[in-house]
Design a protein around this motif. Structure first.
Motif, PDB file in Angstrom:
ATOM      1  N   HIS A 123       0.842  -1.199   0.000  1.00 15.09           N
ATOM      2  CA  HIS A 123       0.000   0.000   0.000  1.00 15.09           C
ATOM      3  C   HIS A 123       0.877   1.248   0.000  1.00 15.09           C
ATOM      4  O   HIS A 123       1.883   1.307   0.692  1.00 15.09           O
ATOM      5  CB  HIS A 123      -0.902   0.025   1.229  1.00 15.09           C
ATOM      6  CG  HIS A 123      -1.879  -1.103   1.257  1.00 15.09           C
ATOM      7  ND1 HIS A 123      -1.581  -2.331   1.816  1.00 15.09           N
ATOM      8  CD2 HIS A 123      -3.140  -1.198   0.793  1.00 15.09           C
ATOM      9  CE1 HIS A 123      -2.623  -3.122   1.694  1.00 15.09           C
ATOM     10  NE2 HIS A 123      -3.586  -2.467   1.080  1.00 15.09           N
ATOM     11  N   SER A 124       0.452   2.252  -0.768  1.00 24.84           N
ATOM     12  CA  SER A 124       1.136   3.548  -0.736  1.00 24.84           C
ATOM     13  C   SER A 124       0.077   4.640  -0.721  1.00 24.84           C
ATOM     14  O   SER A 124      -1.055   4.449  -1.150  1.00 24.84           O
ATOM     15  CB  SER A 124       2.072   3.721  -1.930  1.00 24.84           C
ATOM     16  OG  SER A 124       1.355   3.665  -3.147  1.00 24.84           O
ATOM     17  N   CYS A 125       0.470   5.788  -0.211  1.00 25.26           N
ATOM     18  CA  CYS A 125      -0.462   6.900  -0.041  1.00 25.26           C
ATOM     19  C   CYS A 125       0.251   8.213  -0.331  1.00 25.26           C
ATOM     20  O   CYS A 125       1.402   8.393   0.060  1.00 25.26           O
ATOM     21  CB  CYS A 125      -0.992   6.891   1.392  1.00 25.26           C
ATOM     22  SG  CYS A 125      -2.129   8.247   1.765  1.00 25.26           S
ATOM     23  N   VAL A 126      -0.442   9.121  -1.020  1.00 27.82           N
ATOM     24  CA  VAL A 126       0.026  10.490  -1.239  1.00 27.82           C
ATOM     25  C   VAL A 126      -1.111  11.410  -0.817  1.00 27.82           C
ATOM     26  O   VAL A 126      -2.266  11.194  -1.196  1.00 27.82           O
ATOM     27  CB  VAL A 126       0.389  10.733  -2.725  1.00 27.82           C
ATOM     28  CG1 VAL A 126       0.657  12.210  -2.979  1.00 27.82           C
ATOM     29  CG2 VAL A 126       1.591   9.886  -3.139  1.00 27.82           C
ATOM     30  N   ILE A 127      -0.770  12.413  -0.027  1.00 28.03           N
ATOM     31  CA  ILE A 127      -1.758  13.384   0.432  1.00 28.03           C
ATOM     32  C   ILE A 127      -1.265  14.777   0.061  1.00 28.03           C
ATOM     33  O   ILE A 127      -0.148  15.155   0.404  1.00 28.03           O
ATOM     34  CB  ILE A 127      -1.984  13.306   1.958  1.00 28.03           C
ATOM     35  CG1 ILE A 127      -2.435  11.893   2.347  1.00 28.03           C
ATOM     36  CG2 ILE A 127      -3.012  14.350   2.402  1.00 28.03           C
ATOM     37  CD1 ILE A 127      -2.468  11.651   3.848  1.00 28.03           C
ATOM     38  N   GLU A 128      -2.103  15.525  -0.651  1.00 25.11           N
ATOM     39  CA  GLU A 128      -1.780  16.911  -1.026  1.00 25.11           C
ATOM     40  C   GLU A 128      -2.967  17.785  -0.657  1.00 25.11           C
ATOM     41  O   GLU A 128      -4.084  17.298  -0.519  1.00 25.11           O
ATOM     42  CB  GLU A 128      -1.528  17.008  -2.538  1.00 25.11           C
ATOM     43  CG  GLU A 128      -0.330  16.215  -3.007  1.00 25.11           C
ATOM     44  CD  GLU A 128      -0.099  16.321  -4.507  1.00 25.11           C
ATOM     45  OE1 GLU A 128      -0.802  17.125  -5.183  1.00 25.11           O
ATOM     46  OE2 GLU A 128       0.788  15.616  -5.005  1.00 25.11           O
ATOM     47  N   THR A 129      -2.712  19.053  -0.518  1.00 28.33           N
ATOM     48  CA  THR A 129      -3.805  19.994  -0.289  1.00 28.33           C
ATOM     49  C   THR A 129      -4.167  20.650  -1.606  1.00 28.33           C
ATOM     50  O   THR A 129      -3.351  20.779  -2.514  1.00 28.33           O
ATOM     51  CB  THR A 129      -3.421  21.081   0.749  1.00 28.33           C
ATOM     52  OG1 THR A 129      -2.257  21.753   0.298  1.00 28.33           O
ATOM     53  CG2 THR A 129      -3.186  20.460   2.105  1.00 28.33           C
ATOM     54  N   LEU A 130      -5.414  21.060  -1.708  1.00 32.35           N
ATOM     55  CA  LEU A 130      -5.892  21.705  -2.920  1.00 32.35           C
ATOM     56  C   LEU A 130      -5.501  23.163  -2.887  1.00 32.35           C
ATOM     57  O   LEU A 130      -5.515  23.811  -1.911  1.00 32.35           O
ATOM     58  CB  LEU A 130      -7.410  21.547  -3.047  1.00 32.35           C
ATOM     59  CG  LEU A 130      -8.022  22.106  -4.299  1.00 32.35           C
ATOM     60  CD1 LEU A 130      -7.469  21.397  -5.541  1.00 32.35           C
ATOM     61  CD2 LEU A 130      -9.510  21.946  -4.263  1.00 32.35           C
TER      62      LEU A 130
END
Length: 130
Positions: A123-130
């Motif tokens: 599993h991998s995850c990327v989190i960015e803000t708009l």
């Protein structure tokens, strides 16, 4: 907002293992169920919507903060055998966050990938803000 993608991926790995049978583990629906399990306690702060018509397609999961909370909204896209970064790019390219027009708080774009070829950390995850 502090986002720890590695911890999210680790927690998701545990939830995915608990919720999915060996027969259904390797598909996007199984991953979506695992996310709903992992975020079950979030229901006190969020309305969670699967396959929400948004922009030019359907966002896999939308987390809408309930009025009593100051938590960010989340637009989540799931990928199987691609990349978490590609999932965030899809959110941006297809304008999935458009469904949150008028929302005044912070919006997180969350891309999650599951790759069965990666035995140790699938599993991998990327989190960015708009």
């Amino acid at each position: 907002m502090l986002c720890n993608e590695k911890n999210v991926a680790k927690a998701l790995d545990l939830a995915h293992t608990e919720v999915a049978s060996i027969l259904t583990y390797n598909d996007e629906n199984s991953l979506a169920c695992a996310i709903q399990l992992a975020y079950y306690s979030a229901r006190k702060d969020y309305k969670i919507i699967r396959e929400m018509p948004a922009g030019h397609g359907f966002a896999d999961l939308i987390f809408l903060p309930l009025p009593h909370t100051d938590k960010p909204a989340m637009v989540m896209e799931l990928k199987y055998g691609k990349s978490a970064k590609a999932a965030v790019e899809q959110i941006r390219n297809r304008n999935y966050a458009q469904v949150l027009d008028g929302y005044k708080g912070e919006i997180l774009l969350v891309g999650i990938n599951y790759d069965k070829e990666k035995n140790e950390k699938p599993h991998s995850c990327v989190i960015e803000t708009l």
